[in-house]
Structures are given as C-alpha cells and as structure tokens.
Design an enzyme around this catalytic site. Structure first.
Site, PDB file in Angstrom:
ATOM      1  N   ALA A 253      32.015  77.909  54.232  1.00  0.00           N
ATOM      2  CA  ALA A 253      33.102  78.450  55.061  1.00  0.00           C
ATOM      3  C   ALA A 253      32.659  78.596  56.511  1.00  0.00           C
ATOM      4  O   ALA A 253      33.396  78.234  57.437  1.00  0.00           O
ATOM      5  CB  ALA A 253      33.564  79.799  54.505  1.00  0.00           C
TER       6      ALA A 253
ATOM      7  N   GLY B  16      26.629  80.172  48.699  1.00  0.00           N
ATOM      8  CA  GLY B  16      27.025  78.794  48.969  1.00  0.00           C
ATOM      9  C   GLY B  16      28.409  78.699  49.584  1.00  0.00           C
ATOM     10  O   GLY B  16      28.637  77.922  50.522  1.00  0.00           O
ATOM     11  N   CYS B  17      29.320  79.512  49.079  1.00  0.00           N
ATOM     12  CA  CYS B  17      30.696  79.477  49.600  1.00  0.00           C
ATOM     13  C   CYS B  17      30.752  80.031  51.016  1.00  0.00           C
ATOM     14  O   CYS B  17      31.516  79.542  51.846  1.00  0.00           O
ATOM     15  CB  CYS B  17      31.633  80.239  48.662  1.00  0.00           C
ATOM     16  SG  CYS B  17      31.743  79.450  47.039  1.00  0.00           S
ATOM     17  N   GLU B  18      29.922  81.033  51.297  1.00  0.00           N
ATOM     18  CA  GLU B  18      29.866  81.567  52.657  1.00  0.00           C
ATOM     19  C   GLU B  18      29.290  80.529  53.620  1.00  0.00           C
ATOM     20  O   GLU B  18      29.826  80.336  54.721  1.00  0.00           O
ATOM     21  CB  GLU B  18      29.035  82.850  52.703  1.00  0.00           C
ATOM     22  CG  GLU B  18      28.994  83.449  54.087  1.00  0.00           C
ATOM     23  CD  GLU B  18      28.285  84.793  54.155  1.00  0.00           C
ATOM     24  OE1 GLU B  18      27.835  85.137  55.273  1.00  0.00           O
ATOM     25  OE2 GLU B  18      28.170  85.487  53.137  1.00  0.00           O
TER      26      GLU B  18
ATOM     27  N   GLN C 158      33.924  80.796  44.722  1.00  0.00           N
ATOM     28  CA  GLN C 158      34.153  82.248  44.786  1.00  0.00           C
ATOM     29  C   GLN C 158      33.818  82.823  46.161  1.00  0.00           C
ATOM     30  O   GLN C 158      32.788  82.501  46.753  1.00  0.00           O
ATOM     31  CB  GLN C 158      33.308  82.943  43.719  1.00  0.00           C
ATOM     32  CG  GLN C 158      33.609  84.401  43.553  1.00  0.00           C
ATOM     33  CD  GLN C 158      32.851  84.998  42.388  1.00  0.00           C
ATOM     34  OE1 GLN C 158      31.729  84.584  42.085  1.00  0.00           O
ATOM     35  NE2 GLN C 158      33.454  85.962  41.738  1.00  0.00           N
TER      36      GLN C 158
END
Length: 143
Positions: free
Chosen positions: A38, A33-35, A28
C-alpha cells in the site's frame, strides 16, 4: 480466473471507476506485506494519476478496518471492502490462509477505460517492487 482481454466486473466493485485503473487485491489490513504494498502504491500515486490511472485496493476487511489502515499508511487512493468475499470469490481469488481464515490472494489487474483487463499479476511475490511494475504498465497503457 479472469484473463487478459476479458472484462472485469466493474459493476460489482464498490468503487465506481471513471477511467483506467489498477485494482489490486490484498490479504489483510495492518499486516507487514500489505502495508509495504500500500505504501508503495501511495508513493507512486501522483504518477498513476498523471497517467490518468486510478489505484484501488480491495480486501475482505471491513470499511472500518480500511479507514484505519488508510489513515495509518496515509493513503490517498480508495480501499474498498469486499466483506464477505463475494467479488473476491467470483474472481477465484479467495484463498485459505489456514488459521487466519479466507482472504484475498495478492493479485493485481490493470484495467483500461472500458474495464477490460490489460494485464494481470498473479500471486505477487515482491510487494516492494510490484507498485513500480504496475506503474510502468499503467504508463504504457496511457500512451
């Protein structure tokens, strides 16, 4: 689930690929974590490109959400929406996150120029070191 040596369904990917690529699925936009993941790919993006490898992030978030996330993180590589999760489900990567709903599992594919899977990272645990691992494999593929 897609294994090494099998063809990735590149025609189903909203982003057309013109050569080797790292296609990473993540749960998401705008989550910690995704940031981190990325931003890790972004920090190494010039090295991926120098190896002739594109980076593409995929989640079930909307195009609008991806635009905001890319701007927030300063991303130069494409994020593509699999809103509805059709491709994610086709690959067996749709995961139930309980109260948060169904999202993509954190899985990365390294594809050669023909769309053949050369390496898969299942259930990525350390988002801070994973982009470096993917880069090392991408550079090896480029040799």
């Amino acid at each position: 689930m897609l294994a090494e040596g099998e063809r990735f369904p590149v025609a189903e990917l909203p982003q057309k690929l013109a050569g080797p690529a790292v296609v990473y699925f993540y749960p998401q936009d705008m989550t910690r974590g995704c940031e981190l993941e990325a931003r890790g790919f972004e920090a190494l993006y010039d090295r991926f490109r120098a190896a002739g490898v594109e980076v593409v992030g995929v989640s079930v978030d909307s195009d609008e959400s991806h635009r905001a996330f890319a701007e927030h993180c300063g991303l130069r590589f494409p994020l593509v929406s699999d809103e509805g999760g059709v491709l994610t489900a086709q690959l067996g990567l749709l995961k139930d996150y309980g109260e948060y709903g169904s999202m993509a599992a954190r899985v990365t594919f390294l594809l050669d120029r023909d769309g053949t899977v050369r390496k898969v990272w299942w259930s990525v645990q350390d988002v801070t070191t994973h982009p470096e691992e993917a880069l090392a494999a991408a550079e090896e593929l480029a040799r």
